[in-house]
Design an enzyme around this catalytic site. Structure first.
Site, PDB file in Angstrom:
ATOM      1  N   TRP A 178     -18.236  16.751  13.608  1.00 57.82           N
ATOM      2  CA  TRP A 178     -17.470  16.314  12.453  1.00 57.82           C
ATOM      3  C   TRP A 178     -18.087  16.824  11.149  1.00 57.82           C
ATOM      4  CZ3 TRP A 178     -12.900  14.426  13.474  1.00 57.82           C
ATOM      5  CH2 TRP A 178     -12.682  13.759  14.691  1.00 57.82           C
TER       6      TRP A 178
ATOM      7  N   THR B  18       0.867  -1.185   0.000  1.00 63.27           N
ATOM      8  CA  THR B  18       0.000   0.000   0.000  1.00 63.27           C
ATOM      9  C   THR B  18       0.895   1.222   0.000  1.00 63.27           C
ATOM     10  OG1 THR B  18      -0.068   0.227   2.374  1.00 63.27           O
ATOM     11  CG2 THR B  18      -1.740  -1.172   1.382  1.00 63.27           C
TER      12      THR B  18
ATOM     13  N   LYS C 149     -12.813  18.363  12.140  1.00 63.30           N
ATOM     14  CA  LYS C 149     -13.454  18.475  13.434  1.00 63.30           C
ATOM     15  C   LYS C 149     -13.628  19.945  13.793  1.00 63.30           C
ATOM     16  CE  LYS C 149     -13.492  16.465  17.942  1.00 63.30           C
ATOM     17  NZ  LYS C 149     -12.804  15.847  19.050  1.00 63.30           N
TER      18      LYS C 149
ATOM     19  N   GLU D  93      -5.767  -4.013   0.910  1.00 60.27           N
ATOM     20  CA  GLU D  93      -5.807  -5.109   1.881  1.00 60.27           C
ATOM     21  C   GLU D  93      -7.008  -6.030   1.682  1.00 60.27           C
ATOM     22  OE1 GLU D  93      -5.236  -1.954   2.470  1.00 60.27           O
ATOM     23  OE2 GLU D  93      -3.775  -1.623   4.082  1.00 60.27           O
TER      24      GLU D  93
HETATM   25  P1  ADP Z   1      -3.908   3.135  -2.056  1.00 64.21           P
HETATM   26  O1  ADP Z   1      -4.531   2.981  -3.420  1.00 64.21           O
HETATM   27  O2  ADP Z   1      -3.813   4.552  -1.608  1.00 64.21           O
HETATM   28  O3  ADP Z   1      -2.756   2.270  -1.782  1.00 64.21           O
HETATM   29  P2  ADP Z   1      -6.142   1.702  -1.382  1.00 64.21           P
HETATM   30  O4  ADP Z   1      -6.422   1.544  -2.815  1.00 64.21           O
HETATM   31  O5  ADP Z   1      -6.034   0.504  -0.547  1.00 64.21           O
HETATM   32  O6  ADP Z   1      -4.934   2.548  -1.107  1.00 64.21           O
HETATM   33  O7  ADP Z   1      -7.175   2.720  -0.788  1.00 64.21           O
HETATM   34  C1  ADP Z   1      -8.201   2.332   0.027  1.00 64.21           C
HETATM   35  C2  ADP Z   1      -8.928   3.533   0.528  1.00 64.21           C
HETATM   36  O8  ADP Z   1      -9.449   4.305  -0.560  1.00 64.21           O
HETATM   37  C3  ADP Z   1     -10.143   3.172   1.337  1.00 64.21           C
HETATM   38  O9  ADP Z   1      -9.795   2.868   2.653  1.00 64.21           O
HETATM   39  C4  ADP Z   1     -10.978   4.421   1.211  1.00 64.21           C
HETATM   40  O10 ADP Z   1     -10.574   5.411   2.119  1.00 64.21           O
HETATM   41  C5  ADP Z   1     -10.667   4.914  -0.169  1.00 64.21           C
HETATM   42  N1  ADP Z   1     -11.739   4.512  -1.089  1.00 64.21           N
HETATM   43  C6  ADP Z   1     -11.734   3.492  -1.957  1.00 64.21           C
HETATM   44  N2  ADP Z   1     -12.877   3.459  -2.647  1.00 64.21           N
HETATM   45  C7  ADP Z   1     -13.643   4.486  -2.213  1.00 64.21           C
HETATM   46  C8  ADP Z   1     -14.950   4.986  -2.528  1.00 64.21           C
HETATM   47  N3  ADP Z   1     -15.697   4.437  -3.455  1.00 64.21           N
HETATM   48  N4  ADP Z   1     -15.386   6.063  -1.843  1.00 64.21           N
HETATM   49  C9  ADP Z   1     -14.640   6.635  -0.887  1.00 64.21           C
HETATM   50  N5  ADP Z   1     -13.413   6.223  -0.566  1.00 64.21           N
HETATM   51  C10 ADP Z   1     -12.912   5.167  -1.206  1.00 64.21           C
END
Ligand code: ADP
Length: 543
Positions: free
Chosen positions: A444, A184, A439, A328
């Site tokens: 929030w 990640t 916040k 994950e």
């Molecule tokens: P990265 O791509 O930054 O390594 P990830 O792909 O695992 O990380 O990102 C996951 C995060 O992306 C989620 O925990 C969430 O915060 C955000 N995310 C993914 N899809 C959506 C969605 N449809 N709406 C809002 N947030 C999203």
């Protein structure tokens, strides 16, 4: 009493075997870094994967070894997925947009033995190679004629295949054997590795085929704009062959005009990617005054899809499936295919449902907990951190117990770091990343909600809401925006546009116009960079 059924391991190789036999004519079409367009069927792909596996074996790749890729979406990258995993080795996909420091960290952490690299990224590796393991061998993903002069002493991809048999006696091993590794991007600290297994990957492919049914289909074509270098392109290299769908691999050019042209030429039905990509495509659709030929479906995820974007696509007759997931989670957690009772609702209400993050996929359990770790009800109002559990979700991070301890709770659930609500019908609504929530005065404010409404203003192309420190209120929201044209509406005009949806105290205290918003390695708006960029900024009432 135990069941008396055969136990056959769930192995990734069975997917391509199946496709080669059942969907032999479906094609992988790739825009190559060499500059041309290449086509090959699943049957031809299976033969080349066998050749590649022989090549990998000849170069000493064995069960459990990590073999890295640094490449765009293309057929060779796809072949590596199957050949590496088929041998019981681990395909470690590297995101080329990571910082040099992160790249060095993960190659050393994963202890990769071979690294396959697209032409584009050879110079990148040349710059960092002194910090990578000495015995790491490099392979340029091209034919001999195109291998550039380089200081990596690199081998050539097509030489790995040349002369080898087009069949392979694939080994059989435990379905829990590791198959893929993806780090990640980690906004803080070092990247953390999600280590997928054959079993989790096959189950994920089946699950996606099930819940994304309307976006898939034998004989149709899918465009993964989501990269194969991150979270297995949302599992498409497994799901598409499984259902007999052709894949259109875009290579490096992901701007609106390039994506439009490719979709139009190939008649792509479904396109998968993050919202920022669809912004570019929508601009091109507007400029051309028409949709790409055959385009009927878009999967959007990775960050929240603005309601205005969903509405624009749907009004043009393009079905939007808004999904949510994480590295994950392999990554699909929830999907936006609507049940009949939502599809029968008036258009505006249906779009409201699509703007949420959908419902859980089979095999993914969701719970929301408060600060004490107690579950809160699924009533559409109670907010808390979202935890997940299931057989396609990491049980921990690869060789990183400290990071694992932070995310796995005492009952074995994984803490996503997302703040969410779930309603009685199972619809998930992501309010924010916990670190992005604003916040103010003990209450929030969701940055996602603010952005969603802001970008519905015709003068705003994209926007990010971030928290700025305030001595009295703790934090106050500020909107960082990119204009769609020459018009820069005043803060009052933006308030007038937003006030229908927000209480007065939730509205941003300021709007800052920028030329572009910084993106993360996975193409999302980087709030971390924005917060750093505006450090020291003073809110209007404090100046
Ligand atoms: P990265 O791509 O930054 O390594 P990830 O792909 O695992 O990380 O990102 C996951 C995060 O992306 C989620 O925990 C969430 O915060 C955000 N995310 C993914 N899809 C959506 C969605 N449809 N709406 C809002 N947030 C999203």
């Amino acid at each position: 009493m135990m069941g008396m059924m055969m136990h056959r391991p769930l192995l990734i190789g069975s997917i391509l075997d199946f496709a080669a036999e059942q969907h032999p004519r479906a094609e992988i079409v790739s825009v190559r870094t060499e500059g041309d367009v290449h086509r090959q069927t699943y049957r031809e792909t299976a033969a080349r994967v066998a050749q590649l596996a022989h090549g990998l074996e000849t170069h000493g790749v064995r069960l459990g070894d990590r073999v890295a890729t640094l490449a765009w979406n293309g057929y060779r990258h796809f072949e590596l997925y199957y050949a590496i995993a088929g041998l019981g080795a681990v395909c470690h996909t590297i995101n080329p947009r990571l910082s040099a420091e992160q790249l060095i960290y993960i190659v050393n952490h994963a202890r990769d033995s071979l690294l396959f690299v697209d032409l584009t990224f050879v110079p990148l590796l040349e710059r960092v190679r002194d910090h990578l393991p000495r015995d790491l061998r490099y392979v340029v993903m091209t034919d001999r004629a195109h291998v550039p002069a380089n200081s990596l002493d690199a081998l050539c991809y097509e030489d790995f295949l040349d002369g080898h048999a087009t069949t392979f006696d694939w080994p059989e091993f435990d379905e829990n054997t590791a198959s893929g590794l993806c780090y990640t991007s980690g906004t803080t600290g070092n990247p953390k590795g999600a280590l997928y297994s054959h079993r989790s990957t096959v189950l994920h492919a089946l699950k996606v085929a099930l819940v994304m049914g309307a976006s898939l289909g034998e004989g149709k074509k899918v465009l993964p704009v989501v990269p194969l270098f991150h979270v297995n392109a949302w599992g498409l290299p497994y799901t598409a062959p499984l259902v007999g769908m052709g894949m259109v691999m875009p290579g490096p050019a992901l701007d609106g005009p390039s994506v439009f042209r490719l979709m139009d030429a190939e008649g792509v039905f479904s396109a998968w990617g993050v919202p920022t990509v669809w912004q570019g495509l929508l601009a091109e659709i507007k400029a051309q005054g028409r949709l790409p030929r055959g385009f009927g479906d878009v999967i959007v995820g990775g960050s929240a899809a603005p309601r205005a974007m969903i509405e624009t696509f749907e009004k043009m007759g393009v079905n939007v499936n808004h999904a949510w997931g994480m590295t994950e989670m392999s990554p699909i957690g929830t999907h936006g295919a609507m049940p009949t009772w939502v599809r029968e609702k008036p258009f505006d209400q249906m779009i409201n449902y699509k703007a949420r993050q959908g419902r859980r996929a089979f095999g993914v359990e969701l719970k929301i907990v408060d600060d004490s770790g107690a579950r809160v009800p699924h009533d559409g109002k109670s907010m808390g951190e979202l935890y997940v559990r299931g057989n396609t979700i990491v049980a921990g991070y690869y060789e990183n117990d400290a990071a694992t301890a932070k995310v796995i709770d005492k009952d074995g659930w994984f803490g996503t770091g997302d703040i969410a609500t779930i309603d009685a019908d199972g619809f998930l609504s992501i309010q924010d990343r916990s670190k992005d929530l604003i916040k103010s005065g003990g209450e929030w404010i969701s940055s996602i909600d603010l952005e969603n409404v802001a970008v519905a203003h015709p003068a705003i192309a994209s926007a990010a809401a971030i928290a700025m420190p305030h001595p009295k209120w703790d934090e106050r929201p500020v909107l960082v925006a990119v204009a769609a044209g020459a018009d820069r509406p005043s803060l009052e005009e933006i308030h007038a546009h937003m006030s229908e949806h927000f209480a007065k105290w939730q509205l941003p205290d300021d709007v800052i116009w920028v030329d572009a918003l910084p993106l993360t390695a996975t193409g999302k708006i980087s709030k971390l960079t924005l917060r750093q960029q505006f450090e020291g900024y003073k809110l209007p009432d404090l100046r």
